[in-house]
Write an enzyme that holds these catalytic residues in place. Structure first.
Site: not given
Length: 467
Positions: A123-124, A167
């Protein structure tokens, strides 16, 4: 481009408990940049606390009831904040509203074109790739990321453009609070064992997230990962949302044609709408290349030109802790990895193995993260470590958890040995620094791995190598 909306009234004077956390600090930064009077507390001093103070944020160190101002408009918390926190108790006495971090972030997205990035891993990185590419294109996005960009050096920004990239955290189901125009799901696996009892619960949670996509919006989802494939099938059956798949599967809408390793970088070629596009990715490994393709697909779903976006993705220079090169000493490269789930560990170790010069060794200092995760996935973690030439395993980093009887890092070292790994348990981080520095020779790669404070060892290892 439409300017970002004003700060909601309840967020005009927020107090953040645990303001130094990656997610919390990002929201605090955006609110401060929008003109809110922001305050908060954290357990210890940090570079993040100083960065917040530079924006005019009041940051208290330690947790005490007196830190909460009587005129606070709300108290912002994450799921990690315990019920007995003194500032939370004081908020109840003052009847100050308590707002979950995800609700605070959702309020900042209102009126904007939101892209929410979800998945068990990646995600990051994917959020960061989008933030950098959209900025490179002059779109001035707002973004909230769970890690610091290596380029801008921040995890959040208030932009005046119409796009907000965020995110989306599935760990506590809080990602269900967002209403994105485009949602990305990178992968779906069983994790966060304190909150999910089964894969079925995971699927239901991700389905609820996909169900929040606005009418006419798009779900961008991986065509290669089994959990994502299952989720895509469920969404198609139960929702009218447009589903766009990406990956190496021949049937993917955005198909990965080729991934070529270039040392500690890679080059990816995709087939999109009948055209081949090739662009650079600043980190090695198939999983990071796929993250970049997810970012490309999401931008195209928003209506951005694919060729321009592909070129802009080349401006991404990495995120701290995502295979971040910390330095080189005595011919040894020291790299930091946030990987803490077996799938992430395997992906990063395979990427490092592919990037390593012929004849070099891959040495790992691994710190398990959370007792609950170790209890459930120790065997798989140990098997992943077998991909390294040698590994040191530290004690479990507890984060927000209390110990679980019988759950120690020995579960991982036993599994690693059973998988044929060369592994040693080390209970002192200083001893780990001395040991791995003594093992490493010219050409070797040393990887510090885990979501806890193992990241702090990189500079110490480099210093020890120069002794």
């Amino acid at each position: 481009m439409a300017p970002a909306p004003a700060v909601p009234a309840v967020m005009e004077r927020p107090h953040f408990i645990g303001i130094g956390g990656a997610g919390m600090s990002g929201i605090a930064k955006i609110l401060a940049q929008r003109g809110a009077k922001v305050a908060g507390s954290d357990a210890k001093e940090s570079a993040t606390a100083e960065a917040l103070r530079a924006l005019g944020v009041t940051v208290h160190i330690g947790h005490a009831a007196a830190h909460l101002a009587e005129d606070a408009s709300c108290v912002v918390v994450s799921s990690a904040i315990r019920a007995d926190n003194p500032e939370l108790a004081r908020a109840a006495e003052l009847s100050v509203p308590v707002v979950h971090r995800a609700d605070a972030l959702a309020s900042l997205m209102t009126g904007l074109r939101a892209i929410a990035v979800a998945g068990t891993h990646g995600k990051t990185t994917t959020t960061s790739m989008l933030a950098v590419a959209l900025t490179e294109l002059g779109l001035d996005p707002s973004y909230a990321i769970g890690g610091d960009l290596a380029g801008p050096g921040t995890n959040a920004r208030y932009g005046e453009g119409e796009i907000f990239v965020a995110e989306a955290d599935e760990s506590d189901r809080s990602f269900q609070k967002y209403d994105p125009e485009v949602a990305i799901v990178l992968n779906v696996e069983l994790d966060h064992h304190a909150n999910y009892a089964s894969m079925e619960e995971i699927y239901e949670s991700f389905e609820a997230f996909a169900g929040k996509i606005v009418p006419g919006g798009t779900l961008v989802i991986c065509a290669d990962q089994p959990g994502a494939v299952e989720l895509a099938s469920r969404v198609r059956a139960r929702s009218a949302v447009k589903v766009v798949t990406y990956g190496e599967d021949p049937a993917a809408d955005v198909r990965v044609h080729k991934i070529a390793a270039r040392g500690l970088t890679s080059e990816v070629t995709v087939l999109l709408e009948g055209r081949l596009l090739t662009f650079a990715v600043s980190v090695p490994g198939r999983h990071y290349a796929l993250n970049a393709v997810a970012a490309l697909a999401a931008g195209v779903a928003l209506g951005l030109p694919a060729h321009n976006l592909a070129s802009a993705l080349g401006a991404y220079t990495g995120v701290k802790r995502r295979l971040q090169l910390k330095g080189e000493a005595a011919g040894v490269q020291v790299i930091d990895s946030y990987a803490h789930h077996p799938t992430e560990m395997t992906a990063d170790l395979e990427a490092m193995r592919a990037a390593a010069p012929p004849g070099s060794r891959l040495l790992v200092v691994f710190q398990p993260h959370l007792f609950s995760r170790t209890q459930e996935l120790a065997t798989e973690m140990g098997q992943a470590l077998a991909l390294a030439d040698a590994s040191l395993v530290l004690d479990i980093y507890p984060a927000r958890e209390d110990p679980i009887p019988g759950v120690t890092s020995a579960l991982i070292t036993d599994a690693a040995e059973a998988a044929g790994a060369t592994v040693t348990a080390v209970h002192d981080k200083g001893a780990a620094v001395d040991t791995v520095a003594g093992m490493a020779g010219p050409g070797d790669l040393v990887l510090t791995m885990g979501a806890g404070d193992v990241t702090d060892l990189g500079p110490d290892i480099l210093a020890r190598l120069t002794d």
